[in-house]
Design an enzyme around this catalytic site. Structure first.
Site, PDB file in Angstrom:
ATOM      1  N   ASN A   9       0.881  -1.170   0.000  1.00  0.00           N
ATOM      2  CA  ASN A   9       0.000   0.000   0.000  1.00  0.00           C
ATOM      3  C   ASN A   9       0.916   1.216   0.000  1.00  0.00           C
ATOM      4  OD1 ASN A   9      -1.793   2.055   0.498  1.00  0.00           O
ATOM      5  ND2 ASN A   9      -2.308   1.412   2.584  1.00  0.00           N
ATOM      6  N   LYS A  11       0.128   4.226  -0.311  1.00  0.00           N
ATOM      7  CA  LYS A  11      -0.486   5.427   0.283  1.00  0.00           C
ATOM      8  C   LYS A  11      -0.206   6.636  -0.624  1.00  0.00           C
ATOM      9  CE  LYS A  11      -0.114   3.214   4.718  1.00  0.00           C
ATOM     10  NZ  LYS A  11      -0.031   3.341   6.175  1.00  0.00           N
ATOM     11  N   HIS A  94      -9.503   1.665   4.405  1.00  0.00           N
ATOM     12  CA  HIS A  94      -8.266   1.758   5.188  1.00  0.00           C
ATOM     13  C   HIS A  94      -8.491   2.700   6.369  1.00  0.00           C
ATOM     14  CE1 HIS A  94      -4.166   2.759   6.287  1.00  0.00           C
ATOM     15  NE2 HIS A  94      -3.819   1.612   5.730  1.00  0.00           N
ATOM     16  N   GLU A  96      -6.822   5.014   7.509  1.00  0.00           N
ATOM     17  CA  GLU A  96      -6.543   6.435   7.224  1.00  0.00           C
ATOM     18  C   GLU A  96      -7.722   7.074   6.511  1.00  0.00           C
ATOM     19  OE1 GLU A  96      -2.816   5.663   5.294  1.00  0.00           O
ATOM     20  OE2 GLU A  96      -2.020   5.015   7.228  1.00  0.00           O
ATOM     21  N   GLU A 164      -5.862  -4.680  10.289  1.00  0.00           N
ATOM     22  CA  GLU A 164      -4.824  -3.706  10.594  1.00  0.00           C
ATOM     23  C   GLU A 164      -5.153  -2.975  11.887  1.00  0.00           C
ATOM     24  OE1 GLU A 164      -2.641  -2.645   6.697  1.00  0.00           O
ATOM     25  OE2 GLU A 164      -4.260  -1.218   6.956  1.00  0.00           O
ATOM     26  N   GLY A 170       2.208   2.199  10.780  1.00  0.00           N
ATOM     27  CA  GLY A 170       3.201   3.257  10.635  1.00  0.00           C
ATOM     28  C   GLY A 170       3.873   3.648  11.945  1.00  0.00           C
ATOM     29  N   SER A 210       3.016  -2.176  10.367  1.00  0.00           N
ATOM     30  CA  SER A 210       4.445  -2.308  10.628  1.00  0.00           C
ATOM     31  C   SER A 210       4.988  -3.716  10.346  1.00  0.00           C
ATOM     32  CB  SER A 210       4.777  -1.879  12.064  1.00  0.00           C
ATOM     33  OG  SER A 210       4.426  -0.515  12.267  1.00  0.00           O
TER      34      SER A 210
END
Ligand code: PGA
Length: 247
Positions: A9, A11, A94, A96, A164, A170, A210
């Site tokens: 991904n 991003k 996702h 985010e 996730e 991250g 991560s």
């Protein structure tokens, strides 16, 4: 029986030039992978990355897909636009998107159904925040994300789930192998309840957060973890090491 699936991904990272250069370097390193391999990239990079990945086993995916066929949805991408470039995967929901762009489970559901209707495999992201984990409501949160997000899906085996935990994305803070296995086993059980236990056995479930060249082996050795959704480590050659986790 479930084929492992490692997806990147990107991003909002890379450009056409840096992305194509990375794919060129990655391609020979992942050519003999025993798993499915995809890179989900920013929409504007899809044409150039599709070209860069031509003739390789790297599939190019999208990071989002809109539910309408076309229309007044400034900034969104339709299934037809993705299909024109042979896009086979789209990340949906996702954390985010949920956190910064107001994505709801209902929107996740509409995007998921649209992807399926267009032959694009949705990678549906679910996961709890740190507060939710510490508050002991992880299962409740996942129940809601799955019940609403997967509503009216006819063949759940056509979906990929990415678990996730938001606190691991991250942050360099990975879930332990045991934590990831336990939660993903719970997700599989829940999918079994919503659909049927046999169907749940067919669903590829990735871990994301991560995941890197060092911890991928331990995570992939878990019986319910079928793959990874890789953020930071998919922007470098470490991605190839993860794809080759079994070598
Ligand atoms: P990360 O991101 O690997 O950089 O933690 C994973 C993701 O958000 O998909």
């Amino acid at each position: 029986m479930r084929k492992p699936f490692i997806a990147g991904n990107w991003k909002m990272n890379m450009t056409a030039a840096t992305g194509a250069a990375l794919i060129k370097e990655l391609a020979p390193l992942v050519a003999n992978a025993n798993c499915d391999v995809a890179l989900c990239v920013p929409a504007i990079l899809i044409p150039a990355m599709t070209e860069a990945a031509k003739g390789t086993n790297i599939k190019i995916g999208a990071e989002n897909i809109h539910w309408a066929a076309s229309g007044a949805y400034t900034g969104e991408i339709s299934a037809d636009m993705l299909k024109e470039y042979g896009v086979e995967y789209a990340i949906i929901g996702h954390s985010e998107r949920r956190q910064y762009f107001g994505e709801t489970d209902e929107m996740v559901n509409k995007r998921t159904l649209t992807a399926l209707a267009n032959g694009i495999t949705p990678i549906v992201c679910v996961g709890e925040t740190l507060e939710e984990r510490e508050g002991g409501v992880t299962e409740k949160v996942l129940d809601k994300q799955l019940e609403i997000g997967l509503k009216d899906v006819e063949d759940v085996a056509k979906i990929v789930i990415a678990y996730e935990p938001v606190w691991a994305i991250g942050t360099g803070k990975t879930a332990t192998d045991e934590q990831a296995q336990e939660t993903i086993a719970y997700i599989r059980k829940k999918i079994g309840e919503i659909f049927c236990p046999k169907c749940a056995e067919k669903v590829v479930i990735q871990y994301g957060g991560s995941m890197n060249a060092k911890n991928c082996k331990g995570l992939m050795a878990q019986p319910d973890i079928d793959g990874g959704l890789i953020g930071g480590a998919s922007l470098k050659l470490d991605f190839a090491t993860i794809v080759n986790f079994d070598k």
